[in-house]
Design a protein around this motif. Structure first.
Motif, short mmCIF file in Angstrom:
data_model
loop_
_atom_site.label_atom_id
_atom_site.label_comp_id
_atom_site.label_asym_id
_atom_site.label_seq_id
_atom_site.Cartn_x
_atom_site.Cartn_y
_atom_site.Cartn_z
N PRO A 1 0.81 -1.22 0.00
CA PRO A 1 0.00 0.00 0.00
C PRO A 1 0.84 1.27 0.00
CG PRO A 1 -0.04 -1.03 2.17
CD PRO A 1 0.66 -1.98 1.25
N GLY A 2 0.37 2.30 -0.67
CA GLY A 2 1.03 3.60 -0.66
C GLY A 2 2.06 3.71 -1.77
N ASP A 3 2.15 4.87 -2.41
CA ASP A 3 3.19 5.07 -3.43
C ASP A 3 4.09 6.24 -3.06
OD1 ASP A 3 1.84 7.38 -4.06
OD2 ASP A 3 0.91 6.59 -5.87
N MET A 4 5.02 6.56 -3.96
CA MET A 4 6.03 7.58 -3.65
C MET A 4 5.38 8.94 -3.36
SD MET A 4 9.41 8.62 -5.70
CE MET A 4 8.69 8.77 -7.27
N VAL A 5 4.31 9.24 -4.06
CA VAL A 5 3.68 10.54 -3.84
C VAL A 5 3.02 10.61 -2.46
CG1 VAL A 5 1.96 12.15 -4.73
CG2 VAL A 5 3.40 10.89 -6.31
N ARG B 1 5.87 15.54 6.41
CA ARG B 1 5.68 16.65 7.33
C ARG B 1 5.25 17.92 6.62
NH1 ARG B 1 10.29 17.63 10.58
NH2 ARG B 1 10.27 16.06 12.13
N GLY B 2 4.63 17.83 5.49
CA GLY B 2 4.16 19.05 4.87
C GLY B 2 2.79 18.76 4.37
N ASP B 3 2.05 19.78 3.98
CA ASP B 3 0.81 19.42 3.35
C ASP B 3 0.97 19.64 1.87
OD1 ASP B 3 -1.50 22.13 3.24
OD2 ASP B 3 0.66 22.21 3.29
N MET B 4 0.20 18.91 1.14
CA MET B 4 0.25 18.98 -0.31
C MET B 4 -1.19 19.02 -0.73
SD MET B 4 2.60 16.49 -2.42
CE MET B 4 4.36 16.67 -2.45
N ASP B 5 -1.47 19.58 -1.90
CA ASP B 5 -2.85 19.52 -2.32
C ASP B 5 -3.01 18.46 -3.39
OD1 ASP B 5 -2.32 20.84 -4.88
OD2 ASP B 5 -1.78 22.49 -3.55
N ALA B 6 -4.27 18.10 -3.61
CA ALA B 6 -4.57 17.01 -4.53
C ALA B 6 -4.03 17.31 -5.92
CB ALA B 6 -6.07 16.78 -4.57
N LEU C 1 2.36 15.28 -9.81
CA LEU C 1 3.55 14.46 -9.56
C LEU C 1 3.32 13.02 -10.04
CD1 LEU C 1 4.68 15.75 -6.06
CD2 LEU C 1 5.76 16.17 -8.25
N ARG C 2 2.11 12.48 -9.75
CA ARG C 2 1.83 11.11 -10.20
C ARG C 2 1.96 11.01 -11.71
NH1 ARG C 2 -1.90 10.40 -5.70
NH2 ARG C 2 -0.78 8.99 -4.31
N GLU D 1 10.52 4.74 0.72
CA GLU D 1 10.05 5.87 -0.06
C GLU D 1 9.25 5.44 -1.27
OE1 GLU D 1 13.75 7.67 -0.52
OE2 GLU D 1 13.61 8.68 1.40
N ARG D 2 9.06 4.14 -1.44
CA ARG D 2 8.30 3.60 -2.57
C ARG D 2 8.87 4.10 -3.89
NH1 ARG D 2 6.67 1.30 1.35
NH2 ARG D 2 4.52 0.90 1.98
N ASP D 3 10.21 4.19 -3.95
CA ASP D 3 10.88 4.65 -5.16
C ASP D 3 11.06 3.44 -6.07
OD1 ASP D 3 12.47 5.84 -7.04
OD2 ASP D 3 13.72 6.90 -5.60
N TYR D 4 9.98 3.07 -6.79
CA TYR D 4 9.97 1.82 -7.56
C TYR D 4 11.14 1.65 -8.51
CZ TYR D 4 5.09 1.70 -5.96
OH TYR D 4 3.96 1.72 -5.20
#
Lengths: 533, 327
Positions: B35-39, B46-51, B57-58, B288-291
């Motif tokens: 579960p979960g990806d790099m983004v 520790r920051g907020d990001m918006d959708a 980024l995705r 970091e899910r850095d595939y």
């Protein structure tokens, strides 16, 4: 335009800036020497303008100066901006830039760099920058040394967020017209700061040397600044003890080791220098969960937790039992008077659960709950483990669930498959930067990490937060945030546990490493190292 | 080398290609099950990001595509020799892995040599003095090595040799910020490697010692050893020239099998001694899910392990002429 106490303001800033330097001069700073700085995790790039990761922030603030740094009460101190003024309506902010500042490659630093970085980097690519500079419509550059931010709404919070760690200025001449995320300068940065890059060995070390052309003549004092990235906590303590390093910030030395190292008489520990960060250990309740929706259950949980025990035993005293969602370090806005409190009282917790309809079964269990502690450091796990034991007394059978960081973010913020968390949330140098997003209805955005995870929505709260965000009058703003603190503790979508105090441990010979609110995230121009006896 | 050898080599290369294909597809699918990806990780730092930024980024990282398309894209670029780009490190994967490979190879190779040398020596001495005090002492020490976890050995060595005696550095590969001449550099690296190599190899010394002792005892009982003694050869000649050569076979087999394991153990050693190696690169990349980076490291390591095993097979034929290579 109404210069806001410009003369007095600058005077105060200069005094504030001069004070530690004066103090340093009294002791005659020693020139030269190499300082080794311990870090973990390792920075992956050397440019913080495009990331919110802490390691990148620490290193790039030494390489690139910012418009301001901040004193311990978060008043701005001039760096690349000599002064600033705000228009009557709060919608035009003018920065007067220092003249004759050179980038490390010899080009001159101008308002063009500020305009470019604001509009094309911070506003587009920086996680927090998009919020902080969200109201900036454009940046005017009437001349080389003046930058005017034109805002759609007044943004007092923006002026608290111009330190290097989150508002690093990039050289427009190297970035303009390129793909910013893959620009080679992200790894070989060209800055305006006191130190230049000598070599970067990813995952191992970063070596910086003194910038002889630094604008603040005579500084920096040290010749070399070496960052070593040591992932193992015990090895970091050993590196300090062996004299291979002089400083480790951000709790990098385990609290159990701090006392032992201090006992040698060679080290000192400070909790100053994290005023910009204001980390809060908090429980986020999932208000979409049928059990957590009941405020009596949330109040019962609050009464079942002994916050002082957590401070004393989990944080080893490096923290303050939290009374409101704001950190007491935010001296301008923190006010716990008349704020509802939930003292440790298991009997009251039981009564509240009884009232909510949870009767004890044969084993004395009233209800079963699951907690998801944030997997970042050990504290959240320890708090969750403490709660499992403490909750048994009031009849709650608590299961602690473990996962890794990405898994946690997905479960809580995307899948919303949780009851409550133990989280570590950064409040920031102003509530609009951090705290607000936890309580504001528009911040409920499934899929976005560390947004409004509770799904709390109260129109009255939204109104308070929105008015406060644009309020230029300090007294009115303080009153609005007082209302915020009262309402937040009344509705209890989030239960603040501990206002965390981060620690920096340094060799006593290292001076001036923490002289403002940015602590070890400052530029280190004033740092010097006394020779060994 | 005759024709048979080349046919054999051809077959092995073909086998290896299949294995590498399985490694790519298997680990790719496995990674996407987590579960979960790099983004998510970036947004959570520790920051907020918006959708909107997360969607941008995705799209940049190609994470908005269906898994199968991502897999095909990846295989396509690997076939062209491009292992992808790690946005977190702002560098292409191949140079990242190559940058970190020397530290790991130095660590693993030095550890294998140390482990085989000291392990076999201890085993031979123990076998020579079987069931006598010296054998018992060696066996006991070896048991302790075997039972001590790597991190404990590592930290213990650091406290004694770095903190207390201040003889050896606590970690890293090269003293940062000093200009060295080539010879000084070699010396500096060697000093940095002593503790990590010993803490990684102690466990393997134990294994090889037990193995060498057992197979020595077996060999020493054989008729040709008695013949060798009867011919009047010195004990040294018999042990080293006749017995050891045969007793080494199981040790060599074990080395081949354990190379993969050593890469695994290297992660821990690299963490304790802050060595900038591939193990830690992969470990951080997983969180970091850095595939592309994880896949790149797996691919390069799989390649190395396959090559090493091929070399081991060839060494085997040199040690024991009775073993013939054939498919």
């Amino acid at each position: 335009m109404r210069p806001i106490n410009l003369i007095a303001g600058i005077g105060a800033m200069l005094c504030a800036a001069a004070a530690p330097i004066f103090h340093a001069q009294a002791e005659e700073p020693v020139k030269g020497g190499t300082v080794t700085f311990l870090m973990s995790p390792a920075p992956q790039i050397l440019t913080s303008a495009i990331t919110t990761a802490g390691a990148e922030q620490v290193v790039s603030s030494k390489i690139s100066d910012s418009l301001f740094t901040y004193d311990f009460d978060l008043n701005p101190k001039p760096l690349l901006a000599k002064s600033y003024e705000v228009s009557e309506d709060g919608k035009r902010v003018t920065f007067h830039l220092r003249e004759g500042v050179k980038w490390h490659d010899g080009e001159e630093f101008t308002s063009e760099d500020v305009a470019f970085t604001t509009m094309e980097v911070w506003k587009v690519l920086h996680g927090r920058g998009r919020t902080i500079f969200g109201n900036v419509e454009k940046v005017e550059t009437p001349d080389k040394y003046t930058a005017v931010f034109v805002l759609s709404r007044p943004s007092p919070g923006m002026l608290k967020s111009l330190a290097a760690q989150q508002a690093q200025i990039l050289p427009a001449h190297l970035y303009k017209g390129t793909d910013i995320l893959t620009n080679p300068a992200n790894l070989k940065p060209v800055g305006t700061g006191p130190f230049r890059v000598v070599s970067f060995t990813p995952g191992d070390n970063l070596v910086l040397e003194r910038n002889p052309d630094y604008w603040d003549e005579g500084k920096p004092y040290i010749d070399k600044l070496v960052f070593r990235f040591i992932p193992d906590a015990a090895t970091r303590s050993a590196a300090l003890e062996a004299g291979e390093a002089q400083i480790a910030p951000q709790n990098l030395v385990p609290m159990v080791d701090l006392e032992r190292l201090q006992a040698t008489g060679e080290f000192e520990v400070t909790t100053k220098g994290y005023e910009f960060q204001n980390e809060m250990e908090m429980i986020e309740f999932n208000l979409d969960d049928p059990v957590m929706k009941d405020i009596r259950v949330r109040q019962a949980i609050a009464h079942a937790i002994d916050k002082d025990w957590i401070v004393d035993n989990i944080f080893f005293g490096y923290g303050i039992s939290a009374k409101t969602p704001l950190h007491p370090q935010l001296t301008e806005l923190y006010d716990a008077s008349d704020v509802p409190q939930y003292d440790y009282d298991p009997e009251k917790a039981k009564a509240l659960l009884e009232e909510a309809g949870y009767k004890p079964d044969a084993n004395g269990t009233r209800l079963k709950l699951v907690v998801d502690p944030l997997p970042y450091g050990e504290h959240q796990n320890h708090v969750a483990a403490y709660m499992r034991e403490a909750f048994r007394e009031v009849g709650i059978d608590l299961e602690v669930r473990a996962q890794d960081f990405a898994g946690f973010v997905k479960r809580v913020y995307t899948d919303r498959d949780f009851q409550f968390t133990v989280n570590l949330l950064t409040g920031g140098s102003d509530p609009t930067i951090g705290t607000q997003r936890t309580f504001w209805t528009p911040s409920f955005k499934p899929g976005v990490g560390f947004s409004n995870g509770s799904h709390y929505s109260n129109p009255k709260m939204d109104e308070i937060l929105e008015s406060a965000a644009a309020e230029m009058d300090a007294a009115k703003r303080k009153a609005l945030y007082h209302d915020f603190q009262k309402l937040a503790m009344e509705d209890l979508p989030v239960l603040p546990l501990t206002a965390v105090e981060s620690t920096t441990i340094a060799n006593k010979r290292l001076k001036n490493h923490t002289i403002d609110a940015n602590g070890t995230y400052s530029n280190f121009a004033n740092v010097y190292l006394e020779p060994a006896q | 080398m005759d024709r048979q050898f080349w046919t054999y080599l051809g077959w092995r290369v073909l086998q290896s290609l299949v294995i590498i294909a399985i490694v790519i597809v298997g680990s790719f699918l496995l990674l996407h099950l987590v579960p979960g990806d790099m983004v998510d990780v970036l947004g959570g730092q520790r920051g907020d990001m918006d959708a909107e930024l997360m969607a941008t980024l995705r799209e940049r990282y190609g994470l908005d595509q269906p898994v199968l398309v991502q897999l095909l894209n990846y295989v396509g670029s690997v076939l062209q020799g491009d292992l992808g780009y790690s946005y977190r490190n702002a560098t292409d994967v191949l140079s990242l892995v190559l940058q970190r490979l020397p530290a790991t190879i130095l660590l693993v190779v030095c550890s294998v040599i140390t482990a085989v040398f000291f392990g076999t020596m201890a085993g031979v001495i123990a076998a020579r003095h079987a069931h006598r005090p010296i054998d018992v002492i060696i066996s006991m020490i070896v048991l302790v090595f075997y039972a001590t976890p790597i991190f404990l050995t590592g930290l213990g060595l650091v406290i004694v040799f770095s903190v207390k005696l201040k003889l050896l550095p606590i970690g890293g590969l090269i003293t940062p910020g000093v200009d060295f001449s080539f010879l000084e550099l070699v010396g500096d690296v060697a000093l940095h490697l002593i503790l990590p190599v010993f803490s990684l190899s102690l466990f393997y010394i134990a294994i090889y010692a037990r193995l060498a002792r057992a197979s020595m005892l077996q060999v020493l009982d054989q008729d040709y050893i008695r013949t060798a003694y009867a011919k009047g050869l010195s004990t040294y000649n018999v042990i080293i020239g006749h017995a050891l050569r045969n007793a080494l076979l199981p040790v060599v087999t074990m080395v081949g099998l354990q190379i993969a394991e050593l890469f695994g153990g290297a992660v821990l050693t690299e963490t304790i001694f802050s060595l900038p190696g591939v193990g830690r690169l992969a470990y951080d990349a997983v969180f970091e899910r850095d595939y592309p980076l994880i896949l790149g490291v797996l691919l390069v390591c799989a390649f190395i392990i396959i090559v090493v095993n091929l070399i081991i097979d060839i060494i085997y034929t040199l040690l024991d002429p009775r073993v013939e290579i054939s498919r």
